[in-house]
Motif scaffolding. Structure first.
Motif, PDB file in Angstrom:
ATOM      1  N   MET A  46       0.105   4.727   1.313  1.00  0.00           N
ATOM      2  CA  MET A  46       0.840   5.608   0.854  1.00  0.00           C
ATOM      3  C   MET A  46       1.802   4.769   1.730  1.00  0.00           C
ATOM      4  SD  MET A  46      -0.215   8.404  -0.320  1.00  0.00           S
ATOM      5  CE  MET A  46       1.716   9.476   0.217  1.00  0.00           C
ATOM      6  N   PHE A  47       1.735   4.474   3.230  1.00  0.00           N
ATOM      7  CA  PHE A  47       2.532   3.262   3.264  1.00  0.00           C
ATOM      8  C   PHE A  47       2.266   2.142   4.238  1.00  0.00           C
ATOM      9  CE2 PHE A  47       2.013   7.724   5.074  1.00  0.00           C
ATOM     10  CZ  PHE A  47       3.432   8.175   4.713  1.00  0.00           C
ATOM     11  N   GLY A  48       3.319   1.109   3.960  1.00  0.00           N
ATOM     12  CA  GLY A  48       2.755  -0.451   4.291  1.00  0.00           C
ATOM     13  C   GLY A  48       2.868  -1.045   2.774  1.00  0.00           C
ATOM     14  N   SER A  49       2.820  -1.913   2.633  1.00  0.00           N
ATOM     15  CA  SER A  49       1.842  -2.857   1.706  1.00  0.00           C
ATOM     16  C   SER A  49       0.661  -2.501   0.716  1.00  0.00           C
ATOM     17  CB  SER A  49       2.177  -4.829   2.353  1.00  0.00           C
ATOM     18  OG  SER A  49       2.494  -4.797   0.963  1.00  0.00           O
ATOM     19  N   GLN A  50       0.757  -2.644  -0.028  1.00  0.00           N
ATOM     20  CA  GLN A  50      -0.275  -2.698  -0.525  1.00  0.00           C
ATOM     21  C   GLN A  50      -1.073  -3.352  -0.631  1.00  0.00           C
ATOM     22  OE1 GLN A  50       0.850  -1.318  -4.720  1.00  0.00           O
ATOM     23  NE2 GLN A  50       1.860   0.504  -3.798  1.00  0.00           N
ATOM     24  N   HIS A  51      -1.030  -4.802   0.061  1.00  0.00           N
ATOM     25  CA  HIS A  51      -1.850  -5.434   0.157  1.00  0.00           C
ATOM     26  C   HIS A  51      -2.403  -5.980   1.627  1.00  0.00           C
ATOM     27  CE1 HIS A  51      -0.678  -6.928  -3.723  1.00  0.00           C
ATOM     28  NE2 HIS A  51      -0.273  -7.246  -4.184  1.00  0.00           N
TER      29      HIS A  51
END
Length: 785
Positions: free
Chosen positions: A206-211
């Protein structure tokens, strides 16, 4: 000033190493025959016979084994140019073997000094105070030793009872979903732990980098494991993920590990930036972790240099049991190549190489932000030395977003098809850039969410490949030059599919791995649509079609290959660099394939007719010969008597033969030909298939280009001139053509064959006579001439 006298053995070792590297890097190779070394039969191999080989011959053999049978004209370098600092690292391995021959006391002092110096230098350079170092060849080996140390620290009776103490309280190792592939399996195999001891922590959704690791979800997993009676043992965080170079929130993870007593280990390429003056807060938090793994070899361009795991622990007995420390001098000598290389480079040289790699990444990132249709995946981390980008298509009627993001009012199949199309194009783009700019060190990778991307990681490649700022500028220029090809190909794909679907005899093949306009297959009359096996007749037709298409000399490239779902042959249409007339392209493919099929059938039928005609002619000639014998009588067949009878009473025999009419498929007598000196009238051959649609083109215009008439892009004067040229061409093409387009002069007899044909005519001649009326003259196919 004191003078230093070098050890003759060390000086000779350095000289031999230098000469050996020159010979191995030299481009010329001598064969065994040139060296005069031939294998001798016997139980002992040839090189071992006699008094042995000299060093030059042995090194020549090594070089031949390194390069095999490759050609001298190979474009890629046959051996990596490692430079002077690489020679120092290689010299360390030779010195290690020489040092191991010293007496035990001198060897112990020397190895202790080398190990302590290297550990101190690395801890100071990478801001890891009061740490210990473990040097290892395999990059993951250090983490396995750290896991073993954590097991001994958390389970006091582990040394005595072994894995029995793990039964009631199973350990848990937490890995990020973005960790390098196979890391968890490697740890379980090395430690003898079952796979349920691994816990994969998902990344942010949802929030921040997907990695980046989801810290809140990690805390939830830890609480659940504690409630189940498990022991959270170790957490592996990333300072630069293996794929895109993202850094986890190491500061928050450190707080969580201290709260629950978990060992925190950090690894990743971004740890190299700890040597720079300015370090991001997320990477700087790694200096407070329990252990970290560094790979200075790729960062500094040093071959055969071990990886280093820095850790903090106060119990020497446990580190000895875990295998992090050793009393063997050979284990301590692993640090010798790095000890020599660090001294050769110095602090300034080390910082300069890492800084140069980071500057290359920032230069590429800033340049790609100005390029349309290019998406950068690490935009929020300016300090990351890894740049990951991909080509994407702007969806019509929506904001410019990558095709991987679902768009409302779009079917999932449409999004998936666009995703596969962009993946194939990005894979093609990556391969093209790797060939055009080999010094960039690009890699093509397939991410689970984003799809196929291109990664530029100069920290692991720049020092080895010698990447410069000019290479980055060339890379950006190549990307910009390839974008029109990519966008044009995407625009023509749907039109190509519709045209092929609406054309009889053609089948559109949906191949997601093909980056071109599309794939098409011609369905011939005997094509078994339900079968997936190899079709010899279809393969023959497609091979001829490919040859015809390549002879057109258009800007498009055509290839033939089996369909990815079956073994049937297809025609693969390549990338389009300009506006292409898809309707003309599809029509040309359909008409050409149909002509090839019909000509092939006509040739097969003609072959059968000729074979039957030959057999019938042989029977009729044999019958005529028998009739002639009966007519002349038996006496005329006797050698002497027959001559006398023929002298007194000659036989008036007519010349009889047979001619084969290819058009009618029948045998006719040659008596009419010998009497009237002309061939008999035959049947007019049927109409052959018409050729490809003739399209009027301007001089120099290549096939499959859209007509310039009606184009708004042309100026007024140029439009008038082009229209006039087209009208002239149409007027010339519409003028009545002379009959048969023959040159002026005495016209030969319509039924008479050419002189060359007449010379070759024997018993079998074409009996078809051209009619004298105005019936259309039909040209024979090329394959029958």
């Amino acid at each position: 000033m004191t003078s230093w006298i070098a050890d003759p053995t060390l000086a000779e070792m350095g000289k031999n190493l230098k000469e050996a590297m020159k010979m191995l890097e030299h481009s010329q190779r001598r064969t065994e025959e040139e060296n005069g070394k031939k294998l001798v039969s016997g139980d002992i191999p040839g090189p071992l016979q006699g008094s042995g080989q000299d060093m030059v011959s042995i090194l020549q053999l090594v070089q031949n084994l390194m390069h095999g049978e490759e050609e001298e004209e190979s474009q890629s370098p046959r051996i990596q140019n490692i430079g002077e600092q690489g020679h120092i690292a290689l010299l360390g391995h030779s010195l290690g073997a020489y040092i191991s021959t010293l007496d035990k006391e001198k060897l112990r002092k020397l190895t202790t000094r080398i190990l302590s110096d290297t550990t101190l230098w690395l801890c100071r350079i990478f801001r890891y105070e009061n740490g210990c170092a473990y040097f290892h060849e395999e990059e993951r080996e250090g983490l396995a030793k750290i896991c073993r140390l954590a097991l001994h620290s958390c389970y006091e009776d582990f040394v005595v009872d072994g894995f029995n103490v793990l039964y009631n309280k199973k350990p848990v190792i937490y890995l990020s979903a973005a960790a390098r592939p196979g890391l968890g399996q490697y740890l379980c195999n090395q430690l003898g732990l079952p796979f349920p001891c691994l816990c994969r922590v998902p990344c942010n959704t949802m929030f921040g980098s997907q990695h980046q690791m989801d810290v809140a979800f990690l805390e939830k997993l830890i609480k659940e494991d504690l409630e189940r009676g498990k022991l959270p043992l170790l957490l592996v965080a990333n300072a630069g993920t293996a794929a895109v170079g993202h850094t986890d929130k190491i500061g928050r993870l450190k707080e969580l590990c201290e709260q629950y007593g978990i060992w925190l280990h950090v690894e990743g390429v971004n740890l190299a930036t700890l040597a720079l003056g300015y370090v991001s807060s997320s990477v700087l938090a790694a200096t407070k972790c329990d252990s970290m793994t560094l790979t200075p070899g790729p960062w500094l361009g040093l071959p055969a240099v071990p990886a280093v795991t820095l850790y903090k622990h106060d119990d020497p007995a446990l580190t000895l049991v875990a295998g992090l420390t050793s009393n063997k001098p050979a284990d301590k000598l692993r640090a010798l190549p790095l000890w020599l290389s660090l001294q050769y480079l110095g602090l300034d040289g080390i910082v300069e190489r890492i800084k140069h790699a980071c500057q290359l990444s920032q230069r590429l990132q800033e340049s790609l932000k100005k390029v349309n249709h290019i998406k950068i995946l690490v935009e929020d981390e300016l300090s990351s030395p890894v740049v990951v980008f991909r080509f994407f298509q702007e969806l019509p009627g929506s904001d410019p977003v990558p095709t991987t993001v679902p768009v409302p009012n779009m079917a999932p199949s449409t999004v998936g098809r666009e995703r596969h199309s962009c993946d194939a194009l990005n894979r093609w783009l990556g391969e093209q850039l790797k060939q055009l700019v080999p010094a960039s060190g690009l890699t093509v990778m397939d991410l689970e969410v984003e799809g196929v991307c291109i990664r530029f990681s100069p920290l692991t490649t720049a020092a080895v490949l010698g990447t410069r700022g000019e290479d980055v500028d060339q890379l950006v220029a190549c990307i910009q030059s390839k974008l029109p090809v990519l966008t044009c190909t995407l625009q023509l794909r749907e039109e190509f599919k519709q045209e092929v679907t609406g054309t009889a005899g053609l089948l559109y093949v949906d191949d997601p791995n093909w980056p071109g306009i599309g794939v098409v297959r011609y369905e011939h009359a005997n094509d078994d649509k339900s079968s997936l096996k190899l079709d010899p007749e279809g393969e023959k037709i497609h091979a001829g079609l490919l040859k015809k298409l390549n002879e057109l000399e258009s800007d498009l490239t055509f290839k033939m290959g089996p369909e990815y779902k079956s073994m049937k042959s297809c025609i693969y249409v390549g990338m389009a660099s300009d506006d292409v007339d898809i309707s003309e392209l599809v029509e040309t493919i359909a008409v050409t394939a149909r002509e090839i099929e019909e000509n092939s059938r006509l040739l097969e039928n003609m072959t059968e007719v000729v074979r039957k005609g030959i057999q019938e002619a042989q029977v009729q000639l044999q019958k005529a010969n028998e009739e002639r014998l009966l007519e002349e009588g038996v006496l005329r067949q006797i050698p002497v008597v027959g001559s006398v009878l023929n002298w007194f009473s000659p036989v008036q025999a007519s010349q009889k033969g047979r001619t084969f009419n290819l058009t009618a498929g029948s045998l006719e007598s040659t008596e009419h030909t010998y009497v009237y000196k002309a061939q008999g009238a035959g049947v007019t051959p049927p109409q052959t298939p018409s050729g490809t649609r003739a399209k009027q083109r301007l001089p120099g215009q290549k096939p499959f280009k859209r007509s310039l008439r009606g184009s708004d892009a042309l100026s007024e004067t140029s439009s008038v001139s082009h229209v006039e040229d087209l009208e002239k061409l149409e007027h010339l093409s519409g003028a009545p053509e002379p009959d048969g387009l023959e040159p002026s002069g005495p016209e030969p007899h319509p039924g008479a064959p050419p002189p060359q044909e007449a010379e070759r005519t024997g018993a079998f001649q074409n009996g078809a006579q051209r009619p004298e009326d105005d019936r259309p003259q039909v040209e024979e196919p090329e394959s029958l001439r």
